[in-house]
Design an enzyme around this catalytic site. Structure first.
Site, PDB file in Angstrom:
ATOM      1  CG  ASP A 141      -1.917  -1.030   1.250  1.00 38.73           C
ATOM      2  OD1 ASP A 141      -1.895  -1.847   0.308  1.00 38.73           O
ATOM      3  OD2 ASP A 141      -2.734  -1.060   2.191  1.00 38.73           O
ATOM      4  CG  PHE A 193      -1.424   1.969  -4.736  1.00 41.73           C
ATOM      5  CD1 PHE A 193      -1.658   1.352  -5.957  1.00 41.73           C
ATOM      6  CD2 PHE A 193      -2.316   2.943  -4.298  1.00 41.73           C
ATOM      7  CE1 PHE A 193      -2.753   1.704  -6.739  1.00 41.73           C
ATOM      8  CE2 PHE A 193      -3.411   3.310  -5.070  1.00 41.73           C
ATOM      9  CZ  PHE A 193      -3.628   2.681  -6.288  1.00 41.73           C
ATOM     10  CB  SER A 219     -36.267  -7.912 -13.206  1.00 41.13           C
ATOM     11  OG  SER A 219     -37.589  -8.163 -13.559  1.00 41.13           O
ATOM     12  CG  LEU A 220     -33.091 -12.529 -13.370  1.00 38.95           C
ATOM     13  CD1 LEU A 220     -31.998 -13.072 -12.462  1.00 38.95           C
ATOM     14  CD2 LEU A 220     -32.952 -13.155 -14.750  1.00 38.95           C
ATOM     15  CD  GLU A 265     -23.944 -15.539 -13.469  1.00 38.92           C
ATOM     16  OE1 GLU A 265     -24.535 -14.514 -13.098  1.00 38.92           O
ATOM     17  OE2 GLU A 265     -23.623 -15.752 -14.639  1.00 38.92           O
ATOM     18  CE  LYS A 308     -32.430 -12.333  -7.636  1.00 36.02           C
ATOM     19  NZ  LYS A 308     -32.303 -11.003  -7.141  1.00 36.02           N
ATOM     20  CG  ASP A 311     -29.774  -8.506  -1.322  1.00 35.51           C
ATOM     21  OD1 ASP A 311     -30.465  -7.938  -2.182  1.00 35.51           O
ATOM     22  OD2 ASP A 311     -30.153  -8.704  -0.162  1.00 35.51           O
ATOM     23  NE  ARG A 315     -34.283  -3.740 -13.095  1.00 35.90           N
ATOM     24  CZ  ARG A 315     -35.582  -3.588 -13.238  1.00 35.90           C
ATOM     25  NH1 ARG A 315     -36.174  -2.558 -12.694  1.00 35.90           N
ATOM     26  NH2 ARG A 315     -36.286  -4.445 -13.942  1.00 35.90           N
ATOM     27  CD  GLU A 335     -27.400  -6.532  -8.250  1.00 34.25           C
ATOM     28  OE1 GLU A 335     -27.524  -6.596  -9.498  1.00 34.25           O
ATOM     29  OE2 GLU A 335     -28.356  -6.472  -7.480  1.00 34.25           O
ATOM     30  CE1 TYR A 353     -26.459  -8.860 -13.655  1.00 36.72           C
ATOM     31  CE2 TYR A 353     -25.321  -8.894 -11.545  1.00 36.72           C
ATOM     32  CZ  TYR A 353     -26.371  -8.457 -12.345  1.00 36.72           C
ATOM     33  OH  TYR A 353     -27.309  -7.625 -11.818  1.00 36.72           O
ATOM     34  CE  LYS A 403     -27.402 -14.674 -15.251  1.00 40.91           C
ATOM     35  NZ  LYS A 403     -26.323 -13.689 -15.186  1.00 40.91           N
ATOM     36  CE  LYS A 442     -36.043 -12.717  -3.890  1.00 44.23           C
ATOM     37  NZ  LYS A 442     -35.507 -11.371  -3.728  1.00 44.23           N
ATOM     38  CB  CYS A 475     -34.360   7.667  31.557  1.00 41.88           C
ATOM     39  SG  CYS A 475     -32.759   6.849  31.502  1.00 41.88           S
ATOM     40  CB  CYS A 522     -31.466   8.778  35.283  1.00 39.16           C
ATOM     41  SG  CYS A 522     -32.128   9.629  33.847  1.00 39.16           S
ATOM     42  CB  CYS A 563     -32.339   9.676  28.674  1.00 37.76           C
ATOM     43  SG  CYS A 563     -31.967  10.346  30.301  1.00 37.76           S
ATOM     44  CB  CYS A 572     -28.580   9.585  32.504  1.00 36.21           C
ATOM     45  SG  CYS A 572     -29.275   8.013  32.005  1.00 36.21           S
TER      46      CYS A 572
HETATM   47  S1  IVH Z   1     -28.877 -11.457 -14.672  1.00 35.56           S
HETATM   48  C1  IVH Z   1     -31.338 -10.443 -18.319  1.00 35.56           C
HETATM   49  N1  IVH Z   1     -27.316 -12.264 -12.731  1.00 35.56           N
HETATM   50  O1  IVH Z   1     -31.272  -9.608  -9.730  1.00 35.56           O
HETATM   51  C2  IVH Z   1     -30.609 -10.878 -17.119  1.00 35.56           C
HETATM   52  N2  IVH Z   1     -28.982 -10.650 -12.202  1.00 35.56           N
HETATM   53  O2  IVH Z   1     -34.457  -9.687 -10.520  1.00 35.56           O
HETATM   54  C3  IVH Z   1     -30.459  -9.836 -16.117  1.00 35.56           C
HETATM   55  N3  IVH Z   1     -28.930  -9.892  -9.871  1.00 35.56           N
HETATM   56  O3  IVH Z   1     -32.090  -6.929 -11.807  1.00 35.56           O
HETATM   57  C4  IVH Z   1     -30.019 -10.162 -14.764  1.00 35.56           C
HETATM   58  N4  IVH Z   1     -27.244 -11.135  -9.236  1.00 35.56           N
HETATM   59  O4  IVH Z   1     -30.079  -6.678 -10.252  1.00 35.56           O
HETATM   60  C5  IVH Z   1     -28.351 -11.478 -13.063  1.00 35.56           C
HETATM   61  N5  IVH Z   1     -25.816 -13.051 -11.128  1.00 35.56           N
HETATM   62  C6  IVH Z   1     -26.835 -12.256 -11.475  1.00 35.56           C
HETATM   63  C7  IVH Z   1     -27.467 -11.405 -10.545  1.00 35.56           C
HETATM   64  C8  IVH Z   1     -28.542 -10.609 -10.944  1.00 35.56           C
HETATM   65  C9  IVH Z   1     -28.126 -10.228  -8.862  1.00 35.56           C
HETATM   66  C10 IVH Z   1     -30.058  -8.941  -9.751  1.00 35.56           C
HETATM   67  C11 IVH Z   1     -30.141  -7.944 -10.866  1.00 35.56           C
HETATM   68  C12 IVH Z   1     -31.497  -8.132 -11.481  1.00 35.56           C
HETATM   69  C13 IVH Z   1     -32.234  -8.856 -10.401  1.00 35.56           C
HETATM   70  C14 IVH Z   1     -33.222  -9.810 -11.018  1.00 35.56           C
END
Ligand code: IVH
Length: 680
Positions: free
Chosen positions: A33, A36, A82-83, A112, A114, A116, A135, A171, A223, A286, A310, A404, A407, A422, A428
């Site tokens: 570090d 760097f 979205s999925l 993969e 997911k 959060d 998004r 993400e 991703y 996928k 999920k 409180c 006290c 308080c 206190c």
């Molecule tokens: S693929 C067309 N891969 O989950 C494919 N999404 O409800 C688009 N997310 O909006 C998404 N990890 O924000 C994909 N490994 C992953 C993910 C991922 C998290 C989120 C993403 C998406 C939501 C799906």
């Protein structure tokens, strides 16, 4: 000459980019570090003198630029899909059947994690990051480019063979360690901690000050590339390609040929997710072959070639035995749920936070209720609901206390704040003890001889009421004090007694806190909203406590980063007679209440770095070196461990220390390296 400077700027930019990639994307740094920071400092200085040569992808941009007023709304070139979510294995079987119906049995999936976090789209033109967009509603999002640039793992320039234009999605997330640190800092400053990493990541990306975004240290996995590319035929290849371009791509993706393999992946990560340094809320499956993906196509909102499974947040039912209330250093009163102990995600849970009165009311949770407790990857377990079927008839609605618990003073609630406070800050007990504990804590006065319940003993014996009292303590007052702390079931009670050695250590520990620099003393006072960073800002600006005490609200808000809330709190603190008295007693005790003039340089250049100093040195005594570490914001420790950043070795350093440092890969530096580090 100018050509030389231009070349050097270019060279430093590339080199630092490479190191950045090694560190944040590959997790495999090749320089320390310190080295760097040295290169970065050189680049910053050259760019300041010659802004005309600074490159658009300079690593100096990572610290965040000017504040953003309004985020521009941008229409996505490709809709942000979205999925569809599933919660059961049967639904995954159904998905697999649907896919096979359309494209037959010749098929492979990629599983993969997911993540959060918050979905983000990045656009690169001629290899340079030109836009980062949230998004939003899937059609339009906010342009948050300046904030995204502070995320160290998002490349500002692509590597290897990149196309003219590229869009990639992923993400942004809050690494748990950084999230915890942010919350610790907030609590220390008397602010409410944030509830969870995902929402905080989302809020952070929308902050107007990119510098604050940079400080919070978000991270990003990529991703998905919505554009077609003839050279890439599978999703798995696309991930590899993204990784070659310099993006951070998770190593936890796996090719799965059968449902069994998919289920195995799911089970492994359902159990393994608590070990990850970030949160995931499920896994994504996928279809690997992009040609097959095209055949499957999309519904209005999501691809037919992918599905999200999920995880169920791990949830158990237990009895809420009682609600108690804790009073913190700032006077904030937190309701705590005392639960019948129960096993949850590998640990026994006995307590959960109920946060504040609003949450209790919203859940309608009552003592004696059977409640659901969840640990959805979150750090502190929480009560998410009540099993109303089991509610006893005689149960009574919970009412937040009015006074409180410690006290007896009437509590108050400030408009716009969820917490009850308080007001009795000077009398206190938990507030007094909390302030004393804060005063001696590591980042403040660092009087570790007073840790582990000792402050409590001094307070209970009537020896200290405020921080100035500590400096009037005498050896004779301490010697012989004793306390027995009843322990948990089955274990022997703990006894603390002050014998000669302990008493001496305490007295000398307090005395040597006279060397602690002003900015830390200011932080140690525990003024509400004045955390470490703000204390530093204020002390460098006002230079001494007198000036700060007399500063008006207007003067305070003129200081960079000081807003109304902090200014008000500072003015309020110093307006109290009792506080003025404490300050003058601290001054009499010889504490550092000003920034030393030139000659005795102080800085925070070594902030967060821990040193082991060993051996004999040429220009300084060992103590002098340790003082220098202190003066420049570093930390001295006695033994080498994986947490040590540098071993500062003089002549005659013991061979075992050297071996240990080498084994742990900790850089061993010389006195002159160190002098260079602190700019001497
Ligand atoms: S693929 C067309 N891969 O989950 C494919 N999404 O409800 C688009 N997310 O909006 C998404 N990890 O924000 C994909 N490994 C992953 C993910 C991922 C998290 C989120 C993403 C998406 C939501 C799906």
């Amino acid at each position: 000459m100018t050509n030389k400077i231009k070349n050097r700027i270019e060279q430093l930019t590339r080199e630092l980019q490479e190191h950045n990639h090694n560190y944040y994307v590959l997790d495999r740094p090749t320089i320390s570090d310190f080295e760097f920071d040295k290169l970065l400092k050189e680049l910053t200085e050259l760019e300041t003198k010659h802004p005309e040569f600074a490159l658009p992808d300079s690593p100096t941009l990572r610290v965040g630029g000017e504040p953003t007023k309004d985020f521009l709304t941008v229409t996505h070139r490709y809709q942000f899909l979205s999925l569809s979510n599933t919660y059961s294995e049967q639904e995954i079987r159904d998905f697999d059947n649907r896919v096979k119906k359309t494209i037959g049995n010749q098929l492979e999936y990629v599983c993969e994690l997911k993540y959060d976090g918050v979905a983000i789209g990045l656009t690169y033109r001629k290899g340079l990051l030109v836009q980062a967009v949230t998004r939003g509603d899937g059609i339009q999002g906010d342009d948050i480019t300046e904030n995204a640039k502070t995320v160290r793992s998002i490349p500002l320039r692509l590597k290897n063979d990149y196309p003219d234009e590229l869009e990639i999605r992923g993400e942004v997330f809050f690494p748990l360690e950084n999230f915890k640190r942010l919350n610790t800092d907030r609590v220390e400053q008397g602010e409410e901690p944030y509830a969870n990493p995902r929402n905080t990541a989302s809020g952070t990306l929308k902050m107007q000050d990119p510098k604050e975004v940079a400080r919070r240290k978000l991270d990003c996995f990529l991703y998905f590339m919505p554009e077609e590319n003839e050279l890439i035929t599978t999703h798995y290849e696309a991930l590899n390609y993204a990784s070659k371009l310099g993006f951070k791509v998770s190593k936890n993706s796996a090719l799965c040929k059968s449902l069994d393999e998919i289920f195995e992946y799911i089970h492994d990560w359902d159990a393994g997710r608590y070990q990850l340094p970030y949160e995931i809320d499920g896994i994504v499956i996928k279809v690997n072959d992009i040609r097959q993906q095209k055949i499957l196509g999309f519904t209005a909102k999501s691809p037919r070639w992918a599905i999200a499974y999920k995880f169920k947040a791990e949830r158990v039912e237990t009895v809420l035995e009682s609600i108690s209330y804790q009073v913190g250093r700032t006077g904030a009163v937190t309701p705590v749920a005392n639960l019948r102990p129960i096993l949850l995600a590998g640990t026994t849970v006995k307590r959960a936070s109920l946060h504040n009165a609003d949450i209790i009311a919203k859940l309608d949770v009552r003592e004696g209720d059977h409640v659901y407790v969840e640990k959805g990857g979150e750090i502190i377990p929480k009560i998410v609901g009540v099993n109303f079927d089991k509610r006893r008839q005689e149960s009574r609605q919970s009412e937040f206390i009015n006074n409180c618990p410690e006290c007896g003073n009437a509590l108050y609630r400030q408009e716009g704040e969820a917490a009850h406070y308080c007001p009795n800050e000077d009398h206190c007990p938990p507030q007094i003890k909390g302030r004393l504990e804060h005063f001696i804590s590591r980042k403040a006065m660092n009087i570790d001889s007073l840790g582990e319940g000792k402050i409590e003993m001094l307070y209970e014996n009537g020896l200290v009421e405020n921080v100035a009292d500590l400096y009037d303590l005498s050896y004779d007052q301490l010697l012989g004090l004793e306390k027995i702390i009843p322990s948990e079931e089955g274990k022997p009670d703990k006894r603390i007694s002050f014998r000669e050695k302990t008493s001496e250590k305490i007295i000398s520990g307090i005395a040597s806190s006279g060397n602690i620099p002003f900015q830390k003393v200011l932080y140690a006072l525990g003024i509400r909203h004045v955390g470490e960073t703000i204390a530093k800002k204020l002390s460098y600006y006002f230079r001494n406590i007198e000036a700060l005490m007399h500063a008006s609200f207007e003067e305070l808000v003129n200081v960079e980063e000081i807003g109304d809330k902090i200014a008000e709190s500072v003015v309020n603190y110093f307006s109290k007679q009792e506080h003025k008295k404490i300050i003058s007693r601290l001054a009499e005790s010889g504490l550092q209440l000003s920034i030393p003039e030139e000659g005795e340089e102080r800085s925070d250049i070594l902030r967060g770095k821990s040193f082991v100093v060993s051996g004999v040195f040429e220009n300084h005594s060992r103590d002098e070196i340790k003082n220098l570490v202190d003066q420049h914001g570093g930390k001295n420790t006695g033994t080498i461990s994986s947490k040590t950043d540098y071993v500062l070795a003089g002549e005659k350093m013991g061979p075992s220390k050297k071996q240990k440092a080498e084994k742990l890969g900790i850089p061993i530096i010389t006195e002159s390296d160190f002098e260079e580090m602190i700019g001497k």
